[in-house]
Write an enzyme that holds these catalytic residues in place. Structure first.
Site, PDB file in Angstrom:
ATOM      1  N   LEU A 142       2.550  42.311 -14.947  1.00 57.63           N
ATOM      2  CA  LEU A 142       1.845  41.518 -15.949  1.00 57.63           C
ATOM      3  C   LEU A 142       0.573  42.282 -16.306  1.00 57.63           C
ATOM      4  O   LEU A 142      -0.067  42.867 -15.435  1.00 57.63           O
ATOM      5  CB  LEU A 142       1.470  40.131 -15.406  1.00 57.63           C
ATOM      6  N   ASP A 143       0.199  42.282 -17.585  1.00 60.57           N
ATOM      7  CA  ASP A 143      -1.054  42.902 -17.982  1.00 60.57           C
ATOM      8  C   ASP A 143      -2.214  42.274 -17.205  1.00 60.57           C
ATOM      9  O   ASP A 143      -2.136  41.115 -16.784  1.00 60.57           O
ATOM     10  CB  ASP A 143      -1.299  42.714 -19.480  1.00 60.57           C
ATOM     11  N   ARG A 144      -3.294  43.040 -17.065  1.00 67.41           N
ATOM     12  CA  ARG A 144      -4.454  42.552 -16.305  1.00 67.41           C
ATOM     13  C   ARG A 144      -4.874  41.142 -16.729  1.00 67.41           C
ATOM     14  O   ARG A 144      -5.126  40.272 -15.888  1.00 67.41           O
ATOM     15  CB  ARG A 144      -5.633  43.509 -16.499  1.00 67.41           C
ATOM     16  N   ARG A 243       2.576  40.733 -27.241  1.00 63.69           N
ATOM     17  CA  ARG A 243       1.330  41.017 -27.954  1.00 63.69           C
ATOM     18  C   ARG A 243       1.610  41.757 -29.267  1.00 63.69           C
ATOM     19  O   ARG A 243       1.032  41.433 -30.315  1.00 63.69           O
ATOM     20  CB  ARG A 243       0.399  41.813 -27.052  1.00 63.69           C
TER      21      ARG A 243
END
Length: 307
Positions: A142-144, A243
């Site tokens: 997962l992205d930060r 995104r």
């Protein structure tokens, strides 16, 4: 903001199981509260959310799961030392996998040059607290600034199995996205081919088969003139897929300056991995984990209080 809290280490080597037979229809949480009357409601909810309860051999974490007479409910009791974890909570752990809920702001895994605290480094310390040779392996990321459910393997063999069979093993992968503007369609599917620039930006190619095919399904949950809350299901799991696709339809994810957002309405990225359901790589059992929608995601839709 990443919060610090104490979480219990739950080693699978020290455990026992309680077996109960359902006598009359009930919801799972109510049934457990009745039979574990010596424990607080929060304690029982914690046992349930950590994946320690099975119904007819299938792990269930849903509080209102319907029970019928003759259903077999099993509770696995796990013991072990305490360990402090920051920015994550362990939802489930056994000999093969660890499932966590990660907070926004915590890296999944750092590069070799970075020394920052990550989910990976904490879980590595967690498993090595019981044996110095234990390890964890990244299965997906997962992205930060994306919060929610993610999974780690406890051996390279399990990691490779999950990655090689990801599309067959994962039964549901659902996100919630808070995006800018009013999304007009109730639901839609976005298909494109993703590529990466030299500056590590992902973008959609206009040419079919020019890049990695990415398929995103979304359904509108709430909307007003300024924001929309979407349920997003991934058919493919490409880097920054949601995104990029939200930018493509003109509704970038809130707080996502990298992909065109002009709003920081909730002080974080408006993306949350809500559900992960999969077949267990060793047992074949179906496991499903859900992380509640963060409260800030609902904030843009609350009507101001009348004076």
């Amino acid at each position: 903001m990443i919060k610090k809290g104490r979480k219990k280490r739950r080693g699978s080597s020290q455990s026992k199981t309680t077996h109960l037979t359902v006598k009359e229809p009930s919801e799972l949480l109510n049934f457990l509260l009745e039979h574990l009357s010596n424990r607080s409601r929060n304690s029982v909810k914690s046992i349930l959310s950590r994946g320690q309860v099975s119904v007819n051999g299938q792990v269930i974490t849903k509080h209102n799961f319907p029970l019928e007479p003759e259903h077999q409910v099993s509770i696995e009791w796990r013991k072990g030392p305490n360990i402090e974890l920051t920015g994550l909570a362990i939802l489930y752990e056994d000999n093969d996998i660890i499932v966590i809920e990660k907070e926004s702001g915590l890296l999944s895994m750092a590069s070799s040059k970075e020394k920052e605290l990550t989910a990976y480094s904490q879980l590595m310390a967690h498993v090595r607290s019981s044996h110095p040779e234990n390890r964890v392996f990244i299965v997906h990321r997962l992205d930060r600034d994306t919060s929610g459910v993610m999974m780690f393997a406890k051996s390279q063999k399990i990691q490779q199995h999950l990655q090689n069979t990801w599309r067959e093993s994962v039964l549901e992968r659902t996100y919630v996205a808070l995006v800018e503007g009013e999304v007009k369609k109730d639901k839609d599917t976005i298909i494109s081919w993703l590529k990466e620039t030299k500056t590590l930006m992902m973008y959609s190619s206009r040419k079919p088969n020019d890049g990695q095919k990415a398929v995103t399904h979304y359904k509108r949950m709430q909307s007003n003139r300024h924001f929309s809350l979407l349920e997003v299901k991934l058919e493919t799991g490409r880097k920054n897929q949601i995104r990029v696709h939200m930018k493509d339809i003109g509704h970038p994810v809130v707080g996502d300056k990298k992909y065109g957002s002009k709003s920081n309405a909730i002080g974080r990225l408006g993306l949350h991995a809500r559900v992960l359901a999969f077949r267990h790589p060793a047992t074949g059992k179906t496991l499903r984990f859900e992380a509640k929608v963060p409260k800030p995601f609902r904030k843009p839709f609350k009507e101001p209080k009348k004076r």
